[in-house]
Write a protein that holds these residues in place. Sequence first.
Motif, mmCIF file in Angstrom:
data_model
loop_
_atom_site.group_PDB
_atom_site.id
_atom_site.type_symbol
_atom_site.label_atom_id
_atom_site.label_comp_id
_atom_site.label_asym_id
_atom_site.label_seq_id
_atom_site.Cartn_x
_atom_site.Cartn_y
_atom_site.Cartn_z
ATOM 1 N N GLU A 120 0.842 -1.192 0.000
ATOM 2 C CA GLU A 120 0.000 0.000 0.000
ATOM 3 C C GLU A 120 0.875 1.239 0.000
ATOM 4 N N ASP A 121 0.727 2.099 -0.983
ATOM 5 C CA ASP A 121 1.371 3.414 -0.987
ATOM 6 C C ASP A 121 2.839 3.422 -0.568
ATOM 7 N N GLY A 122 3.645 2.530 -1.098
ATOM 8 C CA GLY A 122 5.078 2.537 -0.834
ATOM 9 C C GLY A 122 5.515 1.770 0.396
ATOM 10 N N TYR A 123 4.607 1.150 1.103
ATOM 11 C CA TYR A 123 4.968 0.324 2.246
ATOM 12 C C TYR A 123 4.079 -0.919 2.252
ATOM 13 N N TYR A 124 4.351 -1.830 3.162
ATOM 14 C CA TYR A 124 3.573 -3.058 3.290
ATOM 15 C C TYR A 124 2.856 -3.057 4.629
ATOM 16 N N THR A 125 1.588 -3.423 4.608
ATOM 17 C CA THR A 125 0.790 -3.522 5.826
ATOM 18 C C THR A 125 0.733 -4.975 6.259
ATOM 19 N N THR A 126 1.080 -5.226 7.509
ATOM 20 C CA THR A 126 1.021 -6.577 8.055
ATOM 21 C C THR A 126 -0.335 -6.763 8.740
ATOM 22 N N PRO A 127 -0.846 -7.987 8.768
ATOM 23 C CA PRO A 127 -2.149 -8.230 9.390
ATOM 24 C C PRO A 127 -2.064 -8.240 10.915
ATOM 25 N N GLU A 128 -3.225 -8.169 11.543
ATOM 26 C CA GLU A 128 -3.295 -8.379 12.985
ATOM 27 C C GLU A 128 -2.978 -9.841 13.254
ATOM 28 N N VAL A 129 -2.187 -10.101 14.298
ATOM 29 C CA VAL A 129 -1.736 -11.462 14.584
ATOM 30 C C VAL A 129 -1.737 -11.689 16.094
ATOM 31 N N ILE A 130 -2.098 -12.892 16.496
ATOM 32 C CA ILE A 130 -1.941 -13.346 17.871
ATOM 33 C C ILE A 130 -1.002 -14.535 17.829
ATOM 34 N N PHE A 131 0.041 -14.511 18.681
ATOM 35 C CA PHE A 131 0.973 -15.640 18.711
ATOM 36 C C PHE A 131 1.404 -15.914 20.143
ATOM 37 N N THR A 132 1.773 -17.143 20.399
ATOM 38 C CA THR A 132 2.071 -17.590 21.755
ATOM 39 C C THR A 132 3.576 -17.614 22.017
ATOM 40 N N HIS A 133 3.919 -17.973 23.234
ATOM 41 C CA HIS A 133 5.318 -18.103 23.623
ATOM 42 C C HIS A 133 6.036 -19.107 22.716
ATOM 43 N N ASN A 134 7.189 -18.716 22.220
ATOM 44 C CA ASN A 134 8.044 -19.535 21.360
ATOM 45 C C ASN A 134 7.410 -19.899 20.021
ATOM 46 N N ALA A 135 6.390 -19.155 19.620
ATOM 47 C CA ALA A 135 5.814 -19.310 18.274
ATOM 48 C C ALA A 135 6.371 -18.177 17.414
ATOM 49 N N MET A 136 6.747 -18.504 16.176
ATOM 50 C CA MET A 136 7.349 -17.531 15.285
ATOM 51 C C MET A 136 6.359 -17.082 14.217
ATOM 52 N N VAL A 137 6.319 -15.768 14.010
ATOM 53 C CA VAL A 137 5.545 -15.154 12.940
ATOM 54 C C VAL A 137 6.538 -14.745 11.867
ATOM 55 N N ILE A 138 6.268 -15.140 10.626
ATOM 56 C CA ILE A 138 7.129 -14.787 9.494
ATOM 57 C C ILE A 138 6.306 -13.949 8.529
ATOM 58 N N PHE A 139 6.790 -12.736 8.234
ATOM 59 C CA PHE A 139 6.101 -11.870 7.282
ATOM 60 C C PHE A 139 6.740 -11.999 5.904
ATOM 61 N N THR A 140 5.882 -12.092 4.881
ATOM 62 C CA THR A 140 6.327 -12.179 3.496
ATOM 63 C C THR A 140 5.651 -11.089 2.675
ATOM 64 N N LYS A 141 6.181 -10.867 1.496
ATOM 65 C CA LYS A 141 5.491 -10.075 0.489
ATOM 66 C C LYS A 141 4.579 -11.040 -0.265
ATOM 67 N N GLU A 142 3.928 -10.559 -1.298
ATOM 68 C CA GLU A 142 3.050 -11.412 -2.101
ATOM 69 C C GLU A 142 3.822 -12.612 -2.649
ATOM 70 N N ASP A 143 3.130 -13.724 -2.819
ATOM 71 C CA ASP A 143 3.704 -14.975 -3.338
ATOM 72 C C ASP A 143 4.854 -15.503 -2.482
ATOM 73 N N ASN A 144 4.802 -15.259 -1.173
ATOM 74 C CA ASN A 144 5.819 -15.736 -0.226
ATOM 75 C C ASN A 144 7.226 -15.236 -0.535
ATOM 76 N N LYS A 145 7.336 -14.083 -1.149
ATOM 77 C CA LYS A 145 8.639 -13.481 -1.431
ATOM 78 C C LYS A 145 9.104 -12.659 -0.244
ATOM 79 N N GLY A 146 10.424 -12.537 -0.108
ATOM 80 C CA GLY A 146 11.010 -11.689 0.916
ATOM 81 C C GLY A 146 11.380 -10.341 0.332
ATOM 82 N N TRP A 147 12.023 -9.535 1.140
ATOM 83 C CA TRP A 147 12.474 -8.222 0.708
ATOM 84 C C TRP A 147 13.915 -8.334 0.231
ATOM 85 N N LYS A 148 14.152 -7.990 -1.042
ATOM 86 C CA LYS A 148 15.506 -8.028 -1.601
ATOM 87 C C LYS A 148 16.203 -6.737 -1.205
ATOM 88 N N LEU A 149 17.236 -6.888 -0.378
ATOM 89 C CA LEU A 149 17.968 -5.736 0.121
ATOM 90 C C LEU A 149 19.423 -5.787 -0.335
#
Length: 140
Positions: free
Chosen positions: A26-55
Amino acid sequence: MPDYIKSIESEERLPYAMNIFEAKKEDGYYTTPEVIFTHNAMVIFTKEDNKGWKLKKGQTLYFEVEEYPFERSWGRGQLIIYTYILDGKLMNKEYDFEGFSNELLQKYVLQAEKDGEYYLCLLGAHSDSTSIKNGRLYVD
């Protein structure tokens, strides 16, 4: 384990669960969804089609999010550990405790150590669940 994780820096610090969430552009940035996660659970954010950010080396990926207040912490949030995946390797040997806080407004800065594809990861560090609102990811 997600298929874009090919190796792990340390077998000693594996989360018990990994959940993947796609950020929407959206407008030059990416919006992440609302998430609930527990102790020792990992949240991984991706771009569309499970792509990462090429830096490129030295570029910075910024993440800003607000937590929902935790009732038993007098209106503060839960502790979150930030880490990342770099070119298929889960970087989990030494977690980044810089900025480690239970403030409701969370900010994390990931500076690229080398050229590559990066995925931002959050790990629940509190015994109770952590709830975050929509966040923003952007590259500078």
